[in-house]
Design a protein around this motif. Structure first.
Motif, PDB file in Angstrom:
ATOM      1  N   ILE A  44     183.215  39.916  29.567  1.00 38.35           N
ATOM      2  CA  ILE A  44     184.490  40.629  29.713  1.00 38.35           C
ATOM      3  C   ILE A  44     184.534  41.832  28.781  1.00 38.35           C
ATOM      4  N   GLN A  45     184.048  41.661  27.569  1.00 34.80           N
ATOM      5  CA  GLN A  45     184.064  42.751  26.592  1.00 34.80           C
ATOM      6  C   GLN A  45     183.084  43.862  26.965  1.00 34.80           C
ATOM      7  N   CYS A  63     189.056  47.381  33.935  1.00 37.96           N
ATOM      8  CA  CYS A  63     188.348  46.225  34.477  1.00 37.96           C
ATOM      9  C   CYS A  63     189.352  45.172  34.941  1.00 37.96           C
ATOM     10  N   VAL A  87     189.590  41.060  35.963  1.00 39.20           N
ATOM     11  CA  VAL A  87     188.932  39.757  35.975  1.00 39.20           C
ATOM     12  C   VAL A  87     189.648  38.918  37.036  1.00 39.20           C
ATOM     13  N   PHE A 101     194.782  37.084  26.924  1.00 42.59           N
ATOM     14  CA  PHE A 101     194.043  37.254  28.173  1.00 42.59           C
ATOM     15  C   PHE A 101     194.732  36.485  29.299  1.00 42.59           C
TER      16      PHE A 101
END
Length: 250
Positions: A3-4, A10, A12, A42
């Motif tokens: 993710i980073q 972006c 998810v 998150f």
């Protein structure tokens, strides 16, 4: 870490069976764990549509629907020089790419066939570049028994995802000793005596790159038996998210 590493902006997207409403509690716990390891709040940006899925073809088609919708919505932001990157971590119901048929498309003989399908769903050529990290593995015992597992995000699969996001190579590079935290060894006891149920076979622990929880499993266990442990469960190890899906005999 994946993710980073992803280019910004972006999204998810949750595409597993956990997107079903009755798994809401699990998703909240997963988001809380990811928040802890990311060092920020998150939550999943979206999920694929609710539909009935039973086969690998069902899952791929559903994800293709999402790619098509996303491309039509944001297509003007991307082109062949700067395509929309789609990274898919999926074991497809613990199924290999062995020629299963995707309706109106054809046979899926390898992950590359699935990638081409997702790219074509975008419409305009070059608008999307897709990578499927097929988190699946299989092997055969000395007696010829075929073992199939959802292997999770192993070092090799992690390297494939990392290379795709970095835009360096389709081939995974060798990770350094400190790139990915090591997992504790698998702790399992093989049932004594003959095993009649195929599902109860325990492969050699050296061949399984996943883990079981520390401490004893509560409750009485009759042997032989099959335990499908943490099916499609996401387990964070430090900053790395790993899937665990393994069947062992206790």
């Amino acid at each position: 870490q994946i993710i980073q590493m992803a280019p910004q902006p972006c999204q998810v997207v949750l595409s597993s069976s956990w997107r079903k409403p009755h798994h809401g509690g699990r998703v909240l716990r997963l988001e809380a764990m990811l928040s802890k390891h990311l060092g920020r709040k998150f939550s999943f940006d979206a999920g694929t549509r609710q539909c009935s899925e039973h086969t690998a073809a069902d899952r791929l088609a559903c994800i293709g629907d999402y790619v098509e919708t996303l491309s039509s919505k944001f297509g003007n932001r991307y082109n062949s020089q700067s395509p929309l990157l789609v990274l898919l971590l999926e074991d497809f119901f613990v199924q290999p790419f062995d020629g299963w048929i995707l309706e109106d498309v054809g046979r899926m003989n390898c992950a590359g066939d699935g990638e081409k399908y997702l790219e074509q769903r975008a419409g305009a050529r070059g608008l999307v570049r897709a990578k499927i990290v097929h988190t699946y593995d299989e092997w055969e015992t000395a007696k010829g028994l075929r073992i199939q597992v959802g292997a999770g995000l192993t070092d090799v699969f992690f390297a494939q995802a990392e290379a795709f996001l970095a835009g360096t190579s389709e081939r995974p590079r060798k990770l350094s000793a400190t790139s990915v935290p090591e997992l504790p060894p698998l702790r399992a006891r093989v049932a004594e005596g003959p095993i009649e149920d195929v599902g109860s076979v325990s492969p050699p622990t050296s061949q399984i790159p996943t883990l079981l929880p520390k401490g004893p499993i509560k409750g009485k266990v009759k042997r032989p038996m099959s335990l499908s442990f943490l099916k499609n469960m996401m387990m964070p190890s430090k900053s790395v998210v790993r899937q665990v899906s393994v069947t062992v005999a206790l």
